[in-house]
Design a protein around this motif. Sequence first.
Motif, short mmCIF file in Angstrom:
data_model
loop_
_atom_site.label_atom_id
_atom_site.label_comp_id
_atom_site.label_asym_id
_atom_site.label_seq_id
_atom_site.Cartn_x
_atom_site.Cartn_y
_atom_site.Cartn_z
N LYS A 91 0.77 -1.24 0.00
CA LYS A 91 0.00 0.00 0.00
C LYS A 91 0.80 1.28 0.00
O LYS A 91 0.22 2.35 0.06
N GLU A 92 2.13 1.22 -0.06
CA GLU A 92 2.86 2.47 0.11
C GLU A 92 3.66 2.91 -1.11
O GLU A 92 4.35 3.91 -1.06
N MET A 93 3.57 2.19 -2.22
CA MET A 93 4.42 2.55 -3.34
C MET A 93 3.76 3.57 -4.27
O MET A 93 2.57 3.52 -4.54
N TYR A 94 4.57 4.50 -4.73
CA TYR A 94 4.15 5.43 -5.77
C TYR A 94 4.45 4.75 -7.11
O TYR A 94 5.57 4.83 -7.61
N SER A 95 3.47 4.09 -7.66
CA SER A 95 3.68 3.37 -8.91
C SER A 95 2.93 4.05 -10.04
O SER A 95 1.90 4.67 -9.83
N PHE A 96 3.49 3.95 -11.23
CA PHE A 96 2.84 4.57 -12.39
C PHE A 96 3.28 3.86 -13.66
O PHE A 96 4.28 3.14 -13.68
N GLN A 97 2.51 4.06 -14.69
CA GLN A 97 2.87 3.54 -16.01
C GLN A 97 3.55 4.65 -16.78
O GLN A 97 3.08 5.79 -16.76
N ASP A 98 4.63 4.36 -17.46
CA ASP A 98 5.16 5.40 -18.34
C ASP A 98 4.57 5.20 -19.73
O ASP A 98 3.75 4.31 -19.95
N ARG A 99 5.00 6.04 -20.66
CA ARG A 99 4.35 6.01 -21.98
C ARG A 99 4.65 4.74 -22.75
O ARG A 99 3.95 4.40 -23.70
N GLY A 100 5.67 4.04 -22.32
CA GLY A 100 5.96 2.77 -22.96
C GLY A 100 5.14 1.63 -22.37
O GLY A 100 5.23 0.50 -22.84
N GLY A 101 4.38 1.95 -21.35
CA GLY A 101 3.51 0.93 -20.77
C GLY A 101 4.12 0.15 -19.62
O GLY A 101 3.46 -0.65 -18.99
N GLY A 102 5.41 0.40 -19.35
CA GLY A 102 6.05 -0.34 -18.27
C GLY A 102 5.63 0.16 -16.91
O GLY A 102 5.31 1.33 -16.74
N GLY A 103 5.61 -0.71 -15.92
CA GLY A 103 5.26 -0.31 -14.57
C GLY A 103 6.49 0.17 -13.82
O GLY A 103 7.47 -0.56 -13.68
N LEU A 104 6.44 1.41 -13.38
CA LEU A 104 7.58 1.99 -12.67
C LEU A 104 7.14 2.42 -11.28
O LEU A 104 5.95 2.65 -11.03
N THR A 105 8.10 2.55 -10.38
CA THR A 105 7.79 2.94 -9.00
C THR A 105 8.89 3.84 -8.47
O THR A 105 10.08 3.55 -8.63
N LEU A 106 8.47 4.95 -7.85
CA LEU A 106 9.44 5.80 -7.15
C LEU A 106 10.00 4.98 -6.00
O LEU A 106 9.24 4.40 -5.23
#
Length: 425
Positions: free
Chosen positions: A63-78
Amino acid sequence: MPFKAPRGTVDIMPVEQGYWRYVEGVAAQVCRLYGYQRIDTPIFEETSLFARSVGESTDIVEKEMYSFQDRGGGGLTLRPEGTAAICRAYLEHGMHNLPQPVRLHYLGPIFRYERPQAGRYRQHQQLGCEAIGEQDAAVDVEIVNLAWRFLHRLGLGNLVLYLNSVGCPRCRPGYLVVLKDHYEPHLASLCPECRTRFHRNPLRLLDCKKDSCQPVADGAPPMLDYLCDSCAPHFQVVREGLEMLGIPFQSNHRLVRGLDYYTKTVFEIQPGGGGAQSTIAGGGRYDGLIEELGGRPTPGVGFATGIERIILNLKSQGVALPNPHASPIFVAYLGEAARRDALKLLEDLRQGGIAAVSAFGDRSLKAQLRQANALGVSHTLILGEEELKTGTVLLRTMAQGKQERVPREAVLSVAREGSLPLRGD
RNA sequence: GUGGGCGUAGCCUAGUGGUUUAAGGCGCCAGGUUGUGGCCCUGGAGAUCGAGGGUUCAAAUCCCUCCGUCCACCCCA
């Protein structure tokens, strides 16, 4: 107020920067002394790196990750912690070919989506040190020692080091059976969280602070009694090493950590006063992590400290900062002709390595001196028509309120001789 | 995610239904006659009273919702 810093984030204002420069400076110094080279990894990584390393069922990943999709569709996380990325870099750059252990340190922002409170932010800075590639317990000692010395060199006192071993894949499963056997009869009296922990992550049962669970947790069999023939002597060497170095510690069989990758040694350092969010440094060994990330079995041990919490403690303990920054020189001018010459003088000072500022615009000398005073400068140079005519400037020493006339071209040398403060940084 | 406290100018605070065109202090800007700061005096700028909705003849003040913030839980640095 149209915009505010996002929740759980703060602006580190100029008045705070002294603390930051100080902590960073001591960190760099201590890391150099212990041979931990700096590495900077990206602020974000593939999400699966953290899911794999930190543990799917930990709070951080759940529950604590800042996750997002970039424009390439990959899942990234701060990055929500530092160690995983360091291990990734170790693998990616073939650092197993370097002399082992590889000693690294990092300093940078960490992101976790949590409710902010005292000493807890959604973005905060961690200093971390990792020693990868050596299983000798002496490295554990080095890491604990490094954390301990770092905090003390900063001037912090009254610190308590808590130490434990959480075993390894060989001995921990057996211990967990014993632990659950101990808890089983008391399930009904436990808090709801602990009933969940019993099934999902029994080791964390020991970490519960609820009053209702204290008796059961205190009475739990210590992990230390169940360590295998690898972990038990390892822990013994760590203890002896710390004793030899004169580092006091408290063995705490209820110290477990919220990240799944820890094996054997775990430790935390807290200020003696206790209180919420008090841990200022924490770490341990992670012998399975590199393998989990796809590398060959490689041991590792490290720690991280939260800079904000360190600064909080520096303040509460009244630690004085060394080298209060030298104030710049103020250049005041009167009239349009002097204004142009003042700009030149300003630049001459700066080129000469002397910090200098001026007010701009059409202000009275009184206003300019008022500002100089408010800025807390030690000296003011005054340029007016009289000075232009005679090729001089007035050098005013603010504290005494005295001033002398010096030749325009002598200003730099006067400054260099030490009557004016040289710019620190 | 849960619970509690709090949200009035950059900061601290007063005001808890009409005397408020929202007050004071700090800070900022300017002035107190010729080119001189710190103390003092005077003046000025600066607030959609967190946001939206509601009650009322009348709301910073009462009610609701949301947001933010602080503290605690959880967890961690």
